[in-house]
Scaffold this motif. Structure first.
Motif, mmCIF file in Angstrom:
data_model
loop_
_atom_site.group_PDB
_atom_site.id
_atom_site.type_symbol
_atom_site.label_atom_id
_atom_site.label_comp_id
_atom_site.label_asym_id
_atom_site.label_seq_id
_atom_site.Cartn_x
_atom_site.Cartn_y
_atom_site.Cartn_z
ATOM 1 N N GLU A 48 0.821 -1.205 0.000
ATOM 2 C CA GLU A 48 0.000 0.000 0.000
ATOM 3 C C GLU A 48 0.859 1.261 0.000
ATOM 4 O OE1 GLU A 48 -2.714 1.525 3.366
ATOM 5 O OE2 GLU A 48 -4.001 0.207 2.181
ATOM 6 N N GLU A 49 1.925 1.254 0.796
ATOM 7 C CA GLU A 49 2.815 2.415 0.837
ATOM 8 C C GLU A 49 3.469 2.646 -0.527
ATOM 9 O OE1 GLU A 49 4.819 5.711 2.411
ATOM 10 O OE2 GLU A 49 3.312 4.495 3.438
ATOM 11 N N VAL A 50 3.958 1.567 -1.154
ATOM 12 C CA VAL A 50 4.536 1.695 -2.492
ATOM 13 C C VAL A 50 3.484 2.178 -3.477
ATOM 14 C CG1 VAL A 50 5.624 0.463 -4.408
ATOM 15 C CG2 VAL A 50 6.294 -0.074 -2.061
ATOM 16 N N PRO A 57 8.952 10.100 -2.283
ATOM 17 C CA PRO A 57 9.591 9.434 -3.425
ATOM 18 C C PRO A 57 9.661 7.914 -3.269
ATOM 19 C CG PRO A 57 11.250 10.383 -1.989
ATOM 20 C CD PRO A 57 9.929 10.822 -1.442
ATOM 21 N N LEU A 58 9.728 7.255 -4.410
ATOM 22 C CA LEU A 58 10.001 5.821 -4.458
ATOM 23 C C LEU A 58 11.510 5.609 -4.505
ATOM 24 C CD1 LEU A 58 7.577 4.232 -7.096
ATOM 25 C CD2 LEU A 58 7.717 3.646 -4.678
ATOM 26 N N ASP A 59 11.976 4.529 -3.897
ATOM 27 C CA ASP A 59 13.369 4.131 -4.050
ATOM 28 C C ASP A 59 13.438 3.075 -5.154
ATOM 29 O OD1 ASP A 59 14.123 5.797 -2.032
ATOM 30 O OD2 ASP A 59 14.325 4.237 -0.509
ATOM 31 N N PRO A 67 11.336 4.011 1.694
ATOM 32 C CA PRO A 67 12.228 4.122 2.846
ATOM 33 C C PRO A 67 11.510 4.006 4.182
ATOM 34 C CG PRO A 67 11.792 6.284 1.922
ATOM 35 C CD PRO A 67 11.160 5.289 0.998
ATOM 36 N N ASP A 68 10.189 4.240 4.166
ATOM 37 C CA ASP A 68 9.420 4.225 5.417
ATOM 38 C C ASP A 68 7.931 4.115 5.097
ATOM 39 O OD1 ASP A 68 8.532 6.866 4.641
ATOM 40 O OD2 ASP A 68 10.394 7.659 5.483
ATOM 41 N N GLN A 69 7.093 4.318 6.098
ATOM 42 C CA GLN A 69 5.645 4.242 5.934
ATOM 43 C C GLN A 69 5.010 5.626 6.119
ATOM 44 O OE1 GLN A 69 3.520 1.134 5.695
ATOM 45 N NE2 GLN A 69 5.454 0.444 4.819
#
Length: 239
Positions: A79-81, A180-182, A196-198
């Motif tokens: 979900e975060e992605v 941002p996406l990594d 990197p986090d939620q």
């Protein structure tokens, strides 16, 4: 500015779902953005677009470490992605068509939630009639280039159009730069991504809590010295 309609779709094991969604009646997509698990096959999708619609920009994003749905952690990671991925597509809500058909049921639920939060021109589902016998004689939906063409011609695809989503007003100014996406790895039209986090999910949680507080204090708004106090918790208000 010219419109650039884009298809955003989640993908499970059925690769044909992407062409089926792309063929949405009355639509003409300039780009297609697919989000899927780390190991889902995408070879058919790549070849179908290369052969049938080479002018369309195809982008496939895999979620790192999301191989199977076994826990809440797996879902919340996806979900975060997902939220960040939608922002990363740089699509405008009025040009964003979101298909809910592919992947686990929770992936579809997350897609619907993301559409409600970030907005979409249209949310839809696609159904395909099972009319093609497999090796055991059981009838299945289209799974080859020829079958997809035949299904389109003979109206074996049915698009369930669920309408637009306006998006939350608190999210109108949120950009991919903010969350941002990594990108772990990228090869051609396919890339592997993580977060990197939620923090995006945390931000949404705070908005929901704030909204609930305002709703809970609605009847007291007229007597509060400052309307912003309605965003406080019940404990703080009581104090």
């Amino acid at each position: 500015m010219n419109r650039s309609p884009s298809l955003l779709i989640s993908l499970g094991q059925s690769q044909a779902i992407v062409p089926e969604a792309f063929l949405l009646e009355g639509a003409a997509f300039d780009s297609v953005h697919v989000i899927t698990t780390q190991n889902t096959k995408v070879d058919f999708i790549l070849s179908w677009f290369a052969d049938c619609h080479p002018h369309v920009k195809l982008h496939i994003t895999r979620v790192e470490d999301f191989v199977d749905l076994t826990s809440e952690h797996d879902h919340f990671n996806f979900e975060e992605v997902l939220y960040r991925w939608i922002l990363d597509t740089r699509t405008r809500p009025k040009d964003r068509y979101i298909c809910l058909s592919g992947g686990f049921k929770t992936m579809s639920a997350a897609m619907q939630k993301a559409a409600a939060v970030l907005g979409a021109a249209e949310v839809f589902h696609v159904l395909a009639d099972a009319v093609y016998p497999d090796n055991n004689g059981r009838k299945q939906p289209a799974s080859t280039v020829e079958q997809i063409g035949d299904s389109l011609k003979n109206r074996h695809f049915h698009w369930i159009r669920l309408g637009p989503e306006s998006g939350w007003p608190q999210m109108k100014s949120v950009l991919s730069f903010d969350y941002p996406l990594d990108i772990v790895k990228e090869q051609g039209d396919v890339r592997l991504a993580k977060t990197p986090d939620q923090s995006f999910r945390t931000h949404i949680k705070h908005i929901v809590e704030r909204s609930h507080r305002i709703a809970g204090a609605w009847e007291r708004l007229s007597v509060l010295p400052f309307s912003c106090l309605a965003t406080w918790s019940e404990a703080d208000l009581t104090w």
